[in-house]
Design an enzyme around this catalytic site. Structure first.
Site, PDB file in Angstrom:
ATOM      1  N   TYR A 242      -2.208  -0.748  10.167  1.00 54.12           N
ATOM      2  CA  TYR A 242      -2.323  -1.173   8.807  1.00 54.12           C
ATOM      3  C   TYR A 242      -1.355  -0.802   8.111  1.00 54.12           C
ATOM      4  CZ  TYR A 242      -4.187  -1.231   4.122  1.00 54.12           C
ATOM      5  OH  TYR A 242      -4.293  -1.630   2.815  1.00 54.12           O
TER       6      TYR A 242
ATOM      7  N   SER B  45       0.968  -1.192  -0.056  1.00 53.03           N
ATOM      8  CA  SER B  45      -0.058  -0.017  -0.046  1.00 53.03           C
ATOM      9  C   SER B  45       0.633   1.239   0.056  1.00 53.03           C
ATOM     10  CB  SER B  45      -0.922   0.038   1.314  1.00 53.03           C
ATOM     11  OG  SER B  45      -1.475   1.268   1.509  1.00 53.03           O
TER      12      SER B  45
END
Length: 248
Positions: free
Chosen positions: A154, A140
């Site tokens: 995350y 990501s």
């Protein structure tokens, strides 16, 4: 490598499901797994009907390391080969640390990092045995810097995923290609609740097309879609945190 077998985890929805559709359209057979087999089987039937490709499915919770090994090896035996494994399964739960929701952060860490590690272990057993393979890890853009509040855990897991990829590349395993993909804001179920207020969001099909293109080229790392994420990636690595926080 058109005509090979691609294994995708977390394939029942979102980016995983769209990757399955696009790889099948390119001529690949598919090994798909996810926790939700009802949606997975519907997707598989649709892909078989539309493309004529072979699609096999299996239920899999990637936090169960033994199950990951069993499912991956069963797929390899069923097809007689696995050419590419896409470590995609992930969740986006999270809360600011110390605010009483350690369960959300632990679930994200277990799925996104520990689960990814288990998938890499299983994939590399198969690739080492076969003497070839393409391992793709979906990271990501948030992995490039520490993120605040509910994104902290995350982002840390996605940075860990990227580190696994770099470590494997450093090992220079014969016949192994390793790619890490850093998606920007691509619409999916995970971010559906924020899509209307997020800058640079693209639709799922467009975003995944950029991912698939980079994977097909076996890019070592790819920020996708290229605009605006390639220049933003360069900027995010050097900007002060006070600026980075405004971009997320």
């Amino acid at each position: 490598m058109t005509g090979g077998v691609v294994l995708i985890t977390g394939a029942s929805s979102g980016l995983g499901a769209e990757m399955a559709r696009q790889f099948a359209a390119l001529g690949y057979d598919l090994a798909l797994c996810a926790r939700r087999t009802d949606r997975l089987d519907v997707l598989a039937d649709r892909i078989r009907t539309e493309t004529g490709r072979r699609v096999e499915t299996a239920a899999l919770d990637v936090t169960d390391a033994e199950a990951v090994t069993k499912v991956f090896h069963t797929f390899a035996a069923t097809f007689g080969r696995l050419d590419r494994v896409i470590v995609n399964a992930g969740i986006g739960k999270g809360a600011p640390l110390g605010t009483g929701r350690p369960d959300a952060n632990l679930a994200t860490a277990m799925t996104n990092f520990v689960g990814a590690l288990s998938q890499c272990e299983a994939a590399l057993e198969i690739f080492r045995d076969h003497g070839r393979g393409h391992l793709v890890l979906i990271s990501s853009m948030s992995a490039l810097r520490g993120m605040r509040r509910s994104m902290t855990t995350y982002a840390a897991t996605k940075a860990g995923v990227a580190a696994i990829a770099e470590g494997l590349r450093s090992e220079r395993i014969t016949g192994l290609d390793v790619s890490v993909i850093y998606p920007g804001y691509i619409r999916s179920e995970m971010n559906a609740h924020v899509e209307q207020k997020t800058r640079f969001m693209v639709d799922t099909e467009t975003g995944v097309r950029a991912m698939v293109r980079a994977i097909e080229k076996r890019r070592t790392r790819a920020y996708v879609p290229q605009w605006p994420w390639v220049p933003l990636a360069a900027a995010m690595k050097v900007l002060p945190l006070r600026i980075v926080r405004k971009l997320t």
